[in-house]
Scaffold this active site. Structure first.
Site, PDB file in Angstrom:
ATOM      1  N   CYS A 289     -25.952 -18.488 -17.839  1.00 29.00           N
ATOM      2  CA  CYS A 289     -24.901 -19.220 -18.544  1.00 29.00           C
ATOM      3  C   CYS A 289     -24.041 -18.242 -19.367  1.00 29.00           C
ATOM      4  CB  CYS A 289     -25.521 -20.273 -19.460  1.00 29.00           C
ATOM      5  SG  CYS A 289     -24.276 -21.295 -20.280  1.00 29.00           S
TER       6      CYS A 289
ATOM      7  N   ARG B 196     -20.163 -23.464 -11.236  1.00 33.71           N
ATOM      8  CA  ARG B 196     -21.269 -23.380 -10.267  1.00 33.71           C
ATOM      9  C   ARG B 196     -22.317 -24.469 -10.462  1.00 33.71           C
ATOM     10  NH1 ARG B 196     -22.800 -17.475 -12.098  1.00 33.71           N
ATOM     11  NH2 ARG B 196     -22.470 -18.600 -14.038  1.00 33.71           N
TER      12      ARG B 196
ATOM     13  N   CYS C  23     -23.349 -27.966 -18.385  1.00 30.75           N
ATOM     14  CA  CYS C  23     -22.390 -26.903 -18.699  1.00 30.75           C
ATOM     15  C   CYS C  23     -21.123 -27.086 -17.863  1.00 30.75           C
ATOM     16  CB  CYS C  23     -23.005 -25.533 -18.408  1.00 30.75           C
ATOM     17  SG  CYS C  23     -21.920 -24.159 -18.898  1.00 30.75           S
TER      18      CYS C  23
ATOM     19  N   HIS D 165     -28.342 -23.902 -17.445  1.00 28.32           N
ATOM     20  CA  HIS D 165     -28.466 -23.107 -16.223  1.00 28.32           C
ATOM     21  C   HIS D 165     -28.613 -21.632 -16.561  1.00 28.32           C
ATOM     22  CE1 HIS D 165     -24.349 -21.313 -16.083  1.00 28.32           C
ATOM     23  NE2 HIS D 165     -24.117 -22.293 -16.917  1.00 28.32           N
TER      24      HIS D 165
ATOM     25  N   ASP E  55     -19.598 -24.818 -16.443  1.00 25.68           N
ATOM     26  CA  ASP E  55     -19.605 -23.775 -15.410  1.00 25.68           C
ATOM     27  C   ASP E  55     -19.314 -24.359 -14.020  1.00 25.68           C
ATOM     28  OD1 ASP E  55     -20.706 -21.852 -13.414  1.00 25.68           O
ATOM     29  OD2 ASP E  55     -21.345 -20.760 -15.206  1.00 25.68           O
TER      30      ASP E  55
HETATM   31 CO    CO Z   1     -23.000 -22.238 -18.627  1.00 27.77          CO
END
Ligand code: CO
Length: 216
Positions: A101, A46, A42, A98, A44
């Site tokens: 998400c 993090r 992803c 994750h 993302d």
């Molecule tokens: Co995500």
């Protein structure tokens, strides 16, 4: 206009540190890359691929998009897979989702977020495919987690079904697919065990992984 000088300062310090720890590191990297792994994760912030698995530059080929989604007509993702398999000859493709998400959670809502709604449709398709399984889960948080897990398994299956991976297996190339999920809450990875290493075994592994989730 901000020139983000802090990031350039960080970069300079990082390059100095890496070179100090391993003299000649950048020179040898500049000559070739030979990663054994393709990571599909992803976007993302993090979930930084290399850091999570402790791999250095040169060791992990990476493709990231919203909610680690593998779409059969996405030339961007397909090109990454094709180059990784045919040219770099990676031995493993790891799809990593994750918990928490934003893409998966947005797909579960009926709100409008703009252009991205079209991308999130792919996650909604997974939701519809497994709606009986998901509806049986009472807690919304657990339902989101489950869809996140199911989405990873579906995306690994999508990787397995590409002509690229099918052809690689047909010619006997060593290539394993993995389905992992990462928890931003504790930094730990978990294996969802939809592991695929041949055309014949892929569907069985997919079905077993989905059944395992249902029973959990
Ligand atoms: Co995500």
């Amino acid at each position: 206009m901000k020139f983000l000088s802090q990031l350039f300062d960080n970069n300079k310090q990082w390059a100095i540190d890496v070179e100090q720890q391993e003299p000649g590191f950048f020179k040898s990297l500049s000559e070739q890359q030979k990663p054994e792994y393709l990571w599909i994760g992803c976007a993302d912030s993090r979930v930084p691929a290399n850091e999570i698995v402790g791999l250095k530059p040169g060791e992990l080929f990476v493709h990231r998009n919203v909610a680690n989604t593998v779409v059969h007509t996405d030339l961007n993702c397909l090109s990454v897979i094709q180059y990784a398999v045919d040219v770099l000859k990676v031995k493993h493709i790891i799809v990593t989702g994750h918990y928490g998400c934003g893409g998966v959670n947005a797909a579960m809502q009926n709100g409008r977020f703009g252009l991205i709604d079209n991308w999130l449709r792919h996650i909604k398709d997974v939701q519809h495919k497994h709606q009986d399984h998901l509806k049986a889960i009472e807690s919304e948080g657990k339902r989101q987690d489950r869809l996140t897990e199911l989405h990873v398994i579906e995306q690994v299956m999508n990787v397995a079904q590409t002509s690229i991976v099918q052809d690689a297996w047909a010619r006997g190339q060593e290539l394993q697919l993995h389905s992992w999920i990462y928890s931003v809450g504790d930094g730990m990875l978990r294996d969802l065990k939809a592991n695929m290493s041949s055309s014949d075994q892929a569907l069985e592994s997919y079905q077993e992984a989905v059944a395992r989730l249902k029973d959990s």
